[in-house]
Write an enzyme that holds these catalytic residues in place. Sequence first.
Site, PDB file in Angstrom:
ATOM      1  N   ARG A  34       0.869  -1.191   0.000  1.00  0.00           N
ATOM      2  CA  ARG A  34       0.000   0.000   0.000  1.00  0.00           C
ATOM      3  C   ARG A  34       0.896   1.229   0.000  1.00  0.00           C
ATOM      4  O   ARG A  34       1.785   1.353   0.842  1.00  0.00           O
ATOM      5  CB  ARG A  34      -0.904   0.033   1.223  1.00  0.00           C
ATOM      6  CG  ARG A  34      -1.470   1.437   1.427  1.00  0.00           C
ATOM      7  CD  ARG A  34      -2.549   1.538   2.450  1.00  0.00           C
ATOM      8  NE  ARG A  34      -3.769   0.924   1.975  1.00  0.00           N
ATOM      9  CZ  ARG A  34      -4.977   1.212   2.471  1.00  0.00           C
ATOM     10  NH1 ARG A  34      -5.114   2.092   3.435  1.00  0.00           N
ATOM     11  NH2 ARG A  34      -6.048   0.618   2.000  1.00  0.00           N
ATOM     12  N   HIS A  76      -7.356   0.764  -6.351  1.00  0.00           N
ATOM     13  CA  HIS A  76      -7.594   0.020  -5.114  1.00  0.00           C
ATOM     14  C   HIS A  76      -8.372  -1.257  -5.489  1.00  0.00           C
ATOM     15  O   HIS A  76      -9.549  -1.408  -5.158  1.00  0.00           O
ATOM     16  CB  HIS A  76      -8.398   0.891  -4.145  1.00  0.00           C
ATOM     17  CG  HIS A  76      -8.368   0.437  -2.726  1.00  0.00           C
ATOM     18  ND1 HIS A  76      -7.643  -0.665  -2.283  1.00  0.00           N
ATOM     19  CD2 HIS A  76      -9.001   0.922  -1.614  1.00  0.00           C
ATOM     20  CE1 HIS A  76      -7.816  -0.819  -0.988  1.00  0.00           C
ATOM     21  NE2 HIS A  76      -8.636   0.119  -0.557  1.00  0.00           N
ATOM     22  N   GLN A 134     -10.330  -3.562  -2.976  1.00  0.00           N
ATOM     23  CA  GLN A 134     -11.527  -2.928  -2.429  1.00  0.00           C
ATOM     24  C   GLN A 134     -12.754  -3.230  -3.280  1.00  0.00           C
ATOM     25  O   GLN A 134     -13.807  -3.617  -2.774  1.00  0.00           O
ATOM     26  CB  GLN A 134     -11.322  -1.408  -2.363  1.00  0.00           C
ATOM     27  CG  GLN A 134     -12.546  -0.638  -1.920  1.00  0.00           C
ATOM     28  CD  GLN A 134     -12.916  -0.903  -0.473  1.00  0.00           C
ATOM     29  OE1 GLN A 134     -12.077  -0.807   0.404  1.00  0.00           O
ATOM     30  NE2 GLN A 134     -14.173  -1.237  -0.216  1.00  0.00           N
ATOM     31  N   ASP A 185     -16.696   8.232  -1.105  1.00  0.00           N
ATOM     32  CA  ASP A 185     -15.391   8.049  -0.464  1.00  0.00           C
ATOM     33  C   ASP A 185     -14.971   9.422   0.067  1.00  0.00           C
ATOM     34  O   ASP A 185     -15.590  10.447  -0.280  1.00  0.00           O
ATOM     35  CB  ASP A 185     -14.396   7.520  -1.519  1.00  0.00           C
ATOM     36  CG  ASP A 185     -13.022   7.181  -0.950  1.00  0.00           C
ATOM     37  OD1 ASP A 185     -12.857   7.176   0.292  1.00  0.00           O
ATOM     38  OD2 ASP A 185     -12.095   6.923  -1.761  1.00  0.00           O
ATOM     39  N   CYS A 245     -16.050   2.752   1.050  1.00  0.00           N
ATOM     40  CA  CYS A 245     -14.894   1.880   1.316  1.00  0.00           C
ATOM     41  C   CYS A 245     -14.426   2.006   2.759  1.00  0.00           C
ATOM     42  O   CYS A 245     -13.808   1.089   3.286  1.00  0.00           O
ATOM     43  CB  CYS A 245     -13.764   2.211   0.356  1.00  0.00           C
ATOM     44  SG  CYS A 245     -13.320   3.961   0.349  1.00  0.00           S
ATOM     45  N   ARG A 271     -13.917  -7.473   2.610  1.00  0.00           N
ATOM     46  CA  ARG A 271     -12.511  -7.288   2.231  1.00  0.00           C
ATOM     47  C   ARG A 271     -11.726  -8.553   2.555  1.00  0.00           C
ATOM     48  O   ARG A 271     -10.872  -8.981   1.791  1.00  0.00           O
ATOM     49  CB  ARG A 271     -11.886  -6.109   2.988  1.00  0.00           C
ATOM     50  CG  ARG A 271     -12.511  -4.745   2.772  1.00  0.00           C
ATOM     51  CD  ARG A 271     -12.354  -4.258   1.362  1.00  0.00           C
ATOM     52  NE  ARG A 271     -10.986  -4.338   0.870  1.00  0.00           N
ATOM     53  CZ  ARG A 271      -9.976  -3.515   1.238  1.00  0.00           C
ATOM     54  NH1 ARG A 271     -10.193  -2.523   2.071  1.00  0.00           N
ATOM     55  NH2 ARG A 271      -8.760  -3.673   0.733  1.00  0.00           N
TER      56      ARG A 271
HETATM   57  N1   CP Z   1     -11.097   0.605   2.661  1.00  0.00           N
HETATM   58  C1   CP Z   1      -9.807   0.578   3.050  1.00  0.00           C
HETATM   59  O1   CP Z   1      -8.894   0.355   2.262  1.00  0.00           O
HETATM   60  O2   CP Z   1      -9.632   0.800   4.367  1.00  0.00           O
HETATM   61  P1   CP Z   1      -8.229   1.001   5.096  1.00  0.00           P
HETATM   62  O3   CP Z   1      -7.664   2.298   4.583  1.00  0.00           O
HETATM   63  O4   CP Z   1      -8.568   1.037   6.543  1.00  0.00           O
HETATM   64  O5   CP Z   1      -7.340  -0.148   4.738  1.00  0.00           O
HETATM   65  N1  NVA Z   2      -9.505   7.233  -1.588  1.00  0.00           N
HETATM   66  C1  NVA Z   2      -9.127   6.874  -0.249  1.00  0.00           C
HETATM   67  C2  NVA Z   2      -9.431   5.425  -0.004  1.00  0.00           C
HETATM   68  C3  NVA Z   2      -9.118   4.938   1.376  1.00  0.00           C
HETATM   69  C4  NVA Z   2      -9.422   3.490   1.539  1.00  0.00           C
HETATM   70  C5  NVA Z   2      -7.652   7.166  -0.050  1.00  0.00           C
HETATM   71  O1  NVA Z   2      -6.860   6.879  -0.945  1.00  0.00           O
HETATM   72  O2  NVA Z   2      -7.295   7.710   0.997  1.00  0.00           O
END
Ligand code: CP
Ligand code: NVA
Length: 317
Positions: A109, A136, A139, A231, A272, A300
């Site tokens: 990540r 993502h 997700q 989101d 999400c 997830r």
């Molecule tokens: N939805 C998601 O990716 O959550 P986190 O940022 O908590 O991993």
């Molecule tokens: N768009 C958000 C998603 C978090 C799961 C981010 O990238 O912060």
Amino acid sequence: MDISRFKGRSLLTLLDYSPEEIRELLDLSKLVKAQQKRGEIRHRFTGKSLAMLFEKRSTRTRCAFETAFGEEGGHPVFLSTADIQLGVKESIEDTARVLGRMFNAIEFRGFKQSTVQTLAEYSGVPVFNGLTDEYHPTQVLADILTMEENFGDCRGKKLVFTGDGRNNVARSLMVICAKLGIDFTVITPLGLAPDRDLVKICAAATAASGARILVSDKPDDVKGACAVYTDVWASMGEEDKKAERVQLLKPYRVTQALMNKTGEKDAIFLHCLPAIKGEEVNADVIDGPQSRVWDEAENRKHTIKALMLATINGTAD
Ligand code: CP
Ligand code: NVA
């Protein structure tokens, strides 16, 4: 279910997966979820290890990978960028080569899509994109699973994303919907419209699937949606844009009035998470009867377990 053809593959973006492959991963997710609900834990990752690299924070993604791998007997190792060299004192290529000698797979990540691509290229083991600035993918597997749990086959149904249309989640939803034949509308101010090249690529995928993709700046285009998704307005790494985004995106907040505008009494709300209640969504919606966000978060784990069984083991036995 023969899933041997997935063995050794990475998931960097769902653009690399065919509609049939995505379908198989969703079906496998349903199977592993049912197994877990029956209390069947099979230790399918015994003797295996997973490197989990995080440049950005996470609750769900980290916990989904860690619990899905660990409860099947695998050894997940969490490595934040405060712990390891990753493009700081050692090139990403070299870190990838070393991790590939010690781990069966890598989750990443972080910021750049190119980092997750380099990890896949040089490690020689499956690499999973746990969120980058661009995509993502794990997700949206969970999101579609959640929609299917509510509506069954979702081909021809309409999913609306309202908010920052350029972000990783909106982009990934567009890809999966285009491939699976789900109508997808992004409702966003024109300045935050999704990247045109990606819209073109997705439009090409709709020729086979029959999905309709629409980019609109009008909240009224929520009409007919069976699922409304939003989101955060400023994604991780964009915190400096927060004030500007609040001004731009206020008209795109998910309120009960917007949910009612779908005209669908069974419409569900998805997010999400993490959510900022009172910004992109009002508390009465996310905590109300139409919300499915907790199922979505749980899913997830099941979708990620299915992905890892397919790509690390090539079998769910
Ligand atoms: N939805 C998601 O990716 O959550 P986190 O940022 O908590 O991993
Ligand atoms: N768009 C958000 C998603 C978090 C799961 C981010 O990238 O912060």
